[in-house]
Design a protein around this motif. Structure first.
Motif, PDB file in Angstrom:
ATOM      1  N   LEU A 165       7.427 -13.076   7.721  1.00 41.13           N
ATOM      2  CA  LEU A 165       6.803 -12.313   6.631  1.00 41.13           C
ATOM      3  C   LEU A 165       5.502 -11.670   7.080  1.00 41.13           C
ATOM      4  O   LEU A 165       5.209 -10.525   6.733  1.00 41.13           O
ATOM      5  CB  LEU A 165       6.525 -13.230   5.439  1.00 41.13           C
ATOM      6  N   ARG A 166       4.698 -12.420   7.819  1.00 36.11           N
ATOM      7  CA  ARG A 166       3.412 -11.893   8.268  1.00 36.11           C
ATOM      8  C   ARG A 166       3.598 -10.635   9.112  1.00 36.11           C
ATOM      9  O   ARG A 166       2.831  -9.677   8.990  1.00 36.11           O
ATOM     10  CB  ARG A 166       2.665 -12.958   9.074  1.00 36.11           C
ATOM     11  N   ARG A 167       4.607 -10.630   9.960  1.00 39.01           N
ATOM     12  CA  ARG A 167       4.846  -9.457  10.805  1.00 39.01           C
ATOM     13  C   ARG A 167       5.167  -8.224   9.960  1.00 39.01           C
ATOM     14  O   ARG A 167       4.834  -7.100  10.341  1.00 39.01           O
ATOM     15  CB  ARG A 167       6.012  -9.735  11.760  1.00 39.01           C
ATOM     16  N   LYS A 168       5.813  -8.440   8.833  1.00 38.48           N
ATOM     17  CA  LYS A 168       6.234  -7.311   8.002  1.00 38.48           C
ATOM     18  C   LYS A 168       5.214  -6.946   6.922  1.00 38.48           C
ATOM     19  O   LYS A 168       5.076  -5.780   6.564  1.00 38.48           O
ATOM     20  CB  LYS A 168       7.587  -7.632   7.347  1.00 38.48           C
ATOM     21  N   ILE A 169       4.513  -7.951   6.390  1.00 38.70           N
ATOM     22  CA  ILE A 169       3.566  -7.714   5.301  1.00 38.70           C
ATOM     23  C   ILE A 169       2.156  -7.446   5.807  1.00 38.70           C
ATOM     24  O   ILE A 169       1.454  -6.553   5.313  1.00 38.70           O
ATOM     25  CB  ILE A 169       3.547  -8.917   4.329  1.00 38.70           C
ATOM     26  N   ASP A 170       1.732  -8.232   6.794  1.00 34.96           N
ATOM     27  CA  ASP A 170       0.328  -8.191   7.227  1.00 34.96           C
ATOM     28  C   ASP A 170       0.074  -7.409   8.512  1.00 34.96           C
ATOM     29  O   ASP A 170      -1.077  -7.104   8.813  1.00 34.96           O
ATOM     30  CB  ASP A 170      -0.197  -9.625   7.426  1.00 34.96           C
ATOM     31  N   ASP A 171       1.111  -7.122   9.268  1.00 36.22           N
ATOM     32  CA  ASP A 171       0.912  -6.476  10.570  1.00 36.22           C
ATOM     33  C   ASP A 171       0.167  -5.147  10.424  1.00 36.22           C
ATOM     34  O   ASP A 171       0.608  -4.245   9.707  1.00 36.22           O
ATOM     35  CB  ASP A 171       2.268  -6.242  11.247  1.00 36.22           C
ATOM     36  N   ASP A 193       0.832  -1.203   0.000  1.00 30.35           N
ATOM     37  CA  ASP A 193       0.000   0.000   0.000  1.00 30.35           C
ATOM     38  C   ASP A 193       0.871   1.258   0.000  1.00 30.35           C
ATOM     39  O   ASP A 193       0.586   2.243   0.682  1.00 30.35           O
ATOM     40  CB  ASP A 193      -0.928  -0.001   1.222  1.00 30.35           C
ATOM     41  N   GLY A 194       1.962   1.198  -0.776  1.00 33.65           N
ATOM     42  CA  GLY A 194       2.853   2.346  -0.919  1.00 33.65           C
ATOM     43  C   GLY A 194       3.865   2.506   0.189  1.00 33.65           C
ATOM     44  O   GLY A 194       4.739   3.379   0.112  1.00 33.65           O
ATOM     45  N   GLU A 195       3.796   1.662   1.218  1.00 35.89           N
ATOM     46  CA  GLU A 195       4.717   1.766   2.352  1.00 35.89           C
ATOM     47  C   GLU A 195       5.833   0.740   2.206  1.00 35.89           C
ATOM     48  O   GLU A 195       5.592  -0.461   2.037  1.00 35.89           O
ATOM     49  CB  GLU A 195       3.969   1.527   3.664  1.00 35.89           C
ATOM     50  N   SER A 196       7.086   1.193   2.272  1.00 34.76           N
ATOM     51  CA  SER A 196       8.240   0.327   2.076  1.00 34.76           C
ATOM     52  C   SER A 196       8.331  -0.751   3.155  1.00 34.76           C
ATOM     53  O   SER A 196       8.057  -0.493   4.337  1.00 34.76           O
ATOM     54  CB  SER A 196       9.521   1.163   2.069  1.00 34.76           C
ATOM     55  N   VAL A 197       8.720  -1.961   2.735  1.00 34.00           N
ATOM     56  CA  VAL A 197       8.884  -3.093   3.644  1.00 34.00           C
ATOM     57  C   VAL A 197      10.304  -3.626   3.484  1.00 34.00           C
ATOM     58  O   VAL A 197      10.731  -3.931   2.370  1.00 34.00           O
ATOM     59  CB  VAL A 197       7.876  -4.223   3.331  1.00 34.00           C
ATOM     60  N   THR A 198      11.036  -3.739   4.581  1.00 35.46           N
ATOM     61  CA  THR A 198      12.418  -4.226   4.543  1.00 35.46           C
ATOM     62  C   THR A 198      12.449  -5.718   4.857  1.00 35.46           C
ATOM     63  O   THR A 198      11.954  -6.144   5.900  1.00 35.46           O
ATOM     64  CB  THR A 198      13.301  -3.473   5.554  1.00 35.46           C
ATOM     65  N   LEU A 199      13.028  -6.504   3.937  1.00 35.46           N
ATOM     66  CA  LEU A 199      13.091  -7.956   4.108  1.00 35.46           C
ATOM     67  C   LEU A 199      14.531  -8.448   4.052  1.00 35.46           C
ATOM     68  O   LEU A 199      15.378  -7.844   3.389  1.00 35.46           O
ATOM     69  CB  LEU A 199      12.299  -8.660   2.997  1.00 35.46           C
ATOM     70  N   THR A 200      14.799  -9.570   4.722  1.00 39.10           N
ATOM     71  CA  THR A 200      16.082 -10.242   4.564  1.00 39.10           C
ATOM     72  C   THR A 200      16.065 -10.964   3.212  1.00 39.10           C
ATOM     73  O   THR A 200      15.019 -11.089   2.568  1.00 39.10           O
ATOM     74  CB  THR A 200      16.313 -11.275   5.678  1.00 39.10           C
ATOM     75  N   SER A 201      17.223 -11.471   2.771  1.00 45.04           N
ATOM     76  CA  SER A 201      17.284 -12.142   1.473  1.00 45.04           C
ATOM     77  C   SER A 201      16.397 -13.381   1.430  1.00 45.04           C
ATOM     78  O   SER A 201      15.727 -13.646   0.418  1.00 45.04           O
ATOM     79  CB  SER A 201      18.730 -12.527   1.145  1.00 45.04           C
ATOM     80  N   THR A 202      16.338 -14.146   2.531  1.00 44.54           N
ATOM     81  CA  THR A 202      15.487 -15.343   2.554  1.00 44.54           C
ATOM     82  C   THR A 202      14.014 -14.966   2.575  1.00 44.54           C
ATOM     83  O   THR A 202      13.193 -15.585   1.885  1.00 44.54           O
ATOM     84  CB  THR A 202      15.818 -16.220   3.770  1.00 44.54           C
ATOM     85  N   GLU A 203      13.652 -13.953   3.340  1.00 47.51           N
ATOM     86  CA  GLU A 203      12.268 -13.475   3.356  1.00 47.51           C
ATOM     87  C   GLU A 203      11.851 -13.000   1.971  1.00 47.51           C
ATOM     88  O   GLU A 203      10.728 -13.255   1.526  1.00 47.51           O
ATOM     89  CB  GLU A 203      12.114 -12.340   4.375  1.00 47.51           C
ATOM     90  N   PHE A 204      12.768 -12.323   1.281  1.00 48.61           N
ATOM     91  CA  PHE A 204      12.478 -11.836  -0.070  1.00 48.61           C
ATOM     92  C   PHE A 204      12.215 -13.001  -1.017  1.00 48.61           C
ATOM     93  O   PHE A 204      11.259 -12.973  -1.801  1.00 48.61           O
ATOM     94  CB  PHE A 204      13.646 -10.983  -0.581  1.00 48.61           C
ATOM     95  N   GLU A 205      13.056 -14.040  -0.964  1.00 46.47           N
ATOM     96  CA  GLU A 205      12.873 -15.197  -1.843  1.00 46.47           C
ATOM     97  C   GLU A 205      11.558 -15.900  -1.552  1.00 46.47           C
ATOM     98  O   GLU A 205      10.864 -16.358  -2.465  1.00 46.47           O
ATOM     99  CB  GLU A 205      14.043 -16.179  -1.686  1.00 46.47           C
ATOM    100  N   LEU A 206      11.199 -16.002  -0.283  1.00 52.54           N
ATOM    101  CA  LEU A 206       9.936 -16.634   0.092  1.00 52.54           C
ATOM    102  C   LEU A 206       8.758 -15.820  -0.439  1.00 52.54           C
ATOM    103  O   LEU A 206       7.815 -16.378  -1.033  1.00 52.54           O
ATOM    104  CB  LEU A 206       9.852 -16.765   1.615  1.00 52.54           C
TER     105      LEU A 206
END
Length: 243
Positions: free
Chosen positions: A217-223, A164-177
């Motif tokens: 991922l849920r904490r970063k994407i869905d929280d 929704d336009g808000e940046s999300v920071t992921l680790t490399s494994t989280e990104f691949e998932l």
């Protein structure tokens, strides 16, 4: 709202299909790569040895070449040098079973543009090929590297993610998932499928590693937002656009 990732087909600047030459004496591997490229909308020619590769390059004039270093007749490096004489600007992705700095330096010094060590992810090969084509100016594809599911956007080149336009920071494994989930929206993916694709090996049945990273991922994407990542009991996980 879209339920499939929006991704533009890569074409030449004139709109015609990309032409690729796949050179590998392992027929099964060559066919896997070829199938993936045809799915991208490209035309594909294959060759199982160096002499055939050079002849094919003269005939089909490929836009890009995937070249195995170990061939039954000529060395892949020798083939590369001959391809360079035909077209000095031809982008070439080298494949090898050897994981050594010397091999990489030899390939790149001989004129290879990028290097992938076997075994490799087919998706990673496709991404590298797309990047080489863009770098060579063979194609124009504004926004091509983006996957979009609902209000979730992932850029495969820059590794940037936003919800929704808000940046999300992921680790490399989280990104691949997340990338794997976004390539398969509304499709239930089992823990075994995720382990095989994201980690490229299993953990002796210890699939709790998948549960752990799904929770990250849920904490970063869905929280604080309507959930997109869902558990299907006894089956796996699915990513769906929020309603």
């Amino acid at each position: 709202m879209s339920t499939t990732p929006q991704r533009l087909m890569l074409t030449r600047t004139d709109g015609s299909p990309i032409s690729a030459l796949v050179v590998d004496d392992e027929a099964v591997l060559a066919e896997m790569v070829s199938m993936a490229l045809r799915y991208e909308g490209w035309t594909v020619t294959t060759a199982g040895d160096g002499a055939s590769a050079i002849a094919a390059a003269r005939e089909c004039r490929p836009d890009i070449v995937i070249l195995d270093v170990m061939l039954p007749d000529l060395s892949g490096l020798e083939v590369l040098l001959r391809l360079r004489k035909l077209n000095p600007a031809l982008p070439v992705l080298m494949l090898t079973a050897k994981d050594s700095v010397e091999d990489r330096i030899a390939g790149l010094t001989a004129g290879g543009d990028d290097y992938v060590t076997k075994p490799f992810s087919i998706e990673e090969v496709v991404l590298r090929l797309r990047a080489l084509l863009r770098r060579a100016g063979i194609t124009t594809d504004d926004g091509d590297s983006q996957l979009v599911v609902g209000d979730l956007v992932l850029d495969e080149d820059s590794h940037e993610v936003a919800r929704d336009g808000e940046s999300v920071t992921l680790t490399s494994t989280e990104f691949e998932l997340l990338r794997f989930l976004m390539h398969n929206p509304k499709r239930v993916l089992s823990k075994a499928q995720i382990l095989d694709r994201v980690w490229d090996y299993d953990f002796g049945g210890r699939s709790n590693i998948v549960e752990l990273y799904i929770s990250y991922l849920r904490r970063k994407i869905d929280d604080g937002r309507e959930p997109m990542i869902h558990t299907v009991r006894g089956a796996g996980y699915v990513l769906k656009p929020a309603r």
